[in-house]
Design a protein around this motif. Structure first.
Motif, PDB file in Angstrom:
ATOM      1  N   THR A  50       0.866  -1.179   0.000  1.00  0.00           N
ATOM      2  CA  THR A  50       0.000   0.000   0.000  1.00  0.00           C
ATOM      3  C   THR A  50       0.905   1.232   0.000  1.00  0.00           C
ATOM      4  O   THR A  50       2.101   1.127   0.257  1.00  0.00           O
ATOM      5  N   GLY A  51       0.328   2.373  -0.280  1.00  0.00           N
ATOM      6  CA  GLY A  51       1.102   3.611  -0.205  1.00  0.00           C
ATOM      7  C   GLY A  51       2.038   3.844  -1.363  1.00  0.00           C
ATOM      8  O   GLY A  51       2.962   4.667  -1.258  1.00  0.00           O
ATOM      9  N   ASN A  52       1.831   3.149  -2.484  1.00  0.00           N
ATOM     10  CA  ASN A  52       2.649   3.468  -3.651  1.00  0.00           C
ATOM     11  C   ASN A  52       2.327   4.890  -4.122  1.00  0.00           C
ATOM     12  O   ASN A  52       1.151   5.261  -4.208  1.00  0.00           O
ATOM     13  N   PRO A  53       3.361   5.677  -4.428  1.00  0.00           N
ATOM     14  CA  PRO A  53       3.105   7.046  -4.918  1.00  0.00           C
ATOM     15  C   PRO A  53       2.360   7.000  -6.254  1.00  0.00           C
ATOM     16  O   PRO A  53       2.727   6.232  -7.149  1.00  0.00           O
ATOM     17  N   THR A  54       1.298   7.803  -6.341  1.00  0.00           N
ATOM     18  CA  THR A  54       0.448   7.752  -7.546  1.00  0.00           C
ATOM     19  C   THR A  54       0.932   8.714  -8.629  1.00  0.00           C
ATOM     20  O   THR A  54       0.297   8.838  -9.670  1.00  0.00           O
ATOM     21  N   ASP A  55       2.049   9.374  -8.364  1.00  0.00           N
ATOM     22  CA  ASP A  55       2.530  10.364  -9.333  1.00  0.00           C
ATOM     23  C   ASP A  55       3.843   9.964 -10.003  1.00  0.00           C
ATOM     24  O   ASP A  55       4.550  10.796 -10.538  1.00  0.00           O
TER      25      ASP A  55
END
Ligand SMILES: [Cu+2]
Length: 244
Positions: free
Chosen positions: A26-31
């Motif tokens: 979880t918490g993968n950067p979406t940018d």
């Protein structure tokens, strides 16, 4: 003797906990988007790329692939390997599959239990090998990390394409091609994948934007565990001999 026994027991415990299921990321950067582009001059007639971005709400990753594969040598497999292609340009320099939780290659990846697969075994997770010609596909993977420094982080690693006899016929490093939600290359410096990272021959290696995380960290850890288990085995032998 007592301390030797305790060491043997402790080492044996380490040896029994080598493999574990990959945790959901979880918490993968979406940018951010990472892309491994096979170089145009690949000598084996392979072209294509793998592109990885965060899944919805940063949970897991969306892995897109597109390959054009040669007429001979298939069916083909592809994996994320633990090391980047080094300055030699040789695919051999990428080491083993990305496998931070020590799943190993056997048993083979079971598509009904992906947590027990090697994180980098993309062909195994897809459940099929790739035929000659054009291949395009997408894999929603819960275990791939885009967080720099995480065990399953892929940004400082590589893609390797194998022929059916496991020969490494193409490889390319993941590069950061998009960050901060802007267009390609807007955030992280030059992002043009012009390097000859695949194939071999050329020494130019487009590594400029790779985050500086040592890819050998997990490798060293695995080696330490292996030597620990060997010590444990020797210790058990020693204890057994003492009891006789
Ligand atoms: Cu591989």
């Amino acid at each position: 003797m007592r301390s030797t026994l305790m060491l043997a027991v402790a080492s044996a415990l380490v040896a029994t906990t080598v493999a574990s299921d990959a945790p959901k990321v979880t918490g993968n950067p979406t940018d951010v988007t990472y892309k491994a582009q096979i170089a145009d001059d690949n000598k084996n007639g392979v072209s294509g790329f793998v592109e990885i971005a965060a899944g919805p709400q940063g949970n897991g990753a969306d892995i897109k692939y597109q390959f054009n594969l040669p007429a001979e040598g298939g069916p083909f497999t592809f994996h994320i390997h633990e090391n980047p292609v080094n300055a030699t340009g040789l695919c051999a320099s990428t080491g083993a599959h990305l496998d931070p939780y020590n799943a190993g290659e056997k048993p083979a990846c079971d598509t009904t239990n992906l947590a027990a697969c090697q994180v980098g075994d993309l062909s195994g997770k897809i459940g099929d090998k790739l035929p000659s010609g054009g291949n395009t596909g997408e894999l929603d993977d819960a275990f791939t990390s885009l967080v720099v420094g995480a065990p399953a982080f892929i940004g400082n690693r590589s893609i390797v394409v194998h022929a059916s006899d496991k020969t490494r016929i193409a490889c390319a490093n993941f590069e950061l091609v998009n960050s901060n939600g802007g267009g390609a290359g807007s955030g992280g410096g030059s992002a043009s994948p012009t390097g000859g990272a695949g194939g071999g021959g050329s020494a130019t290696n487009g590594t400029a934007t790779r985050p500086s995380v040592t890819p050998t960290a997990t490798h060293t850890g695995a080696a330490a565990v292996v030597s620990g288990s060997v010590l444990g085995f020797l210790g058990v032998l020693a204890v057994g001999a003492a009891l006789l």
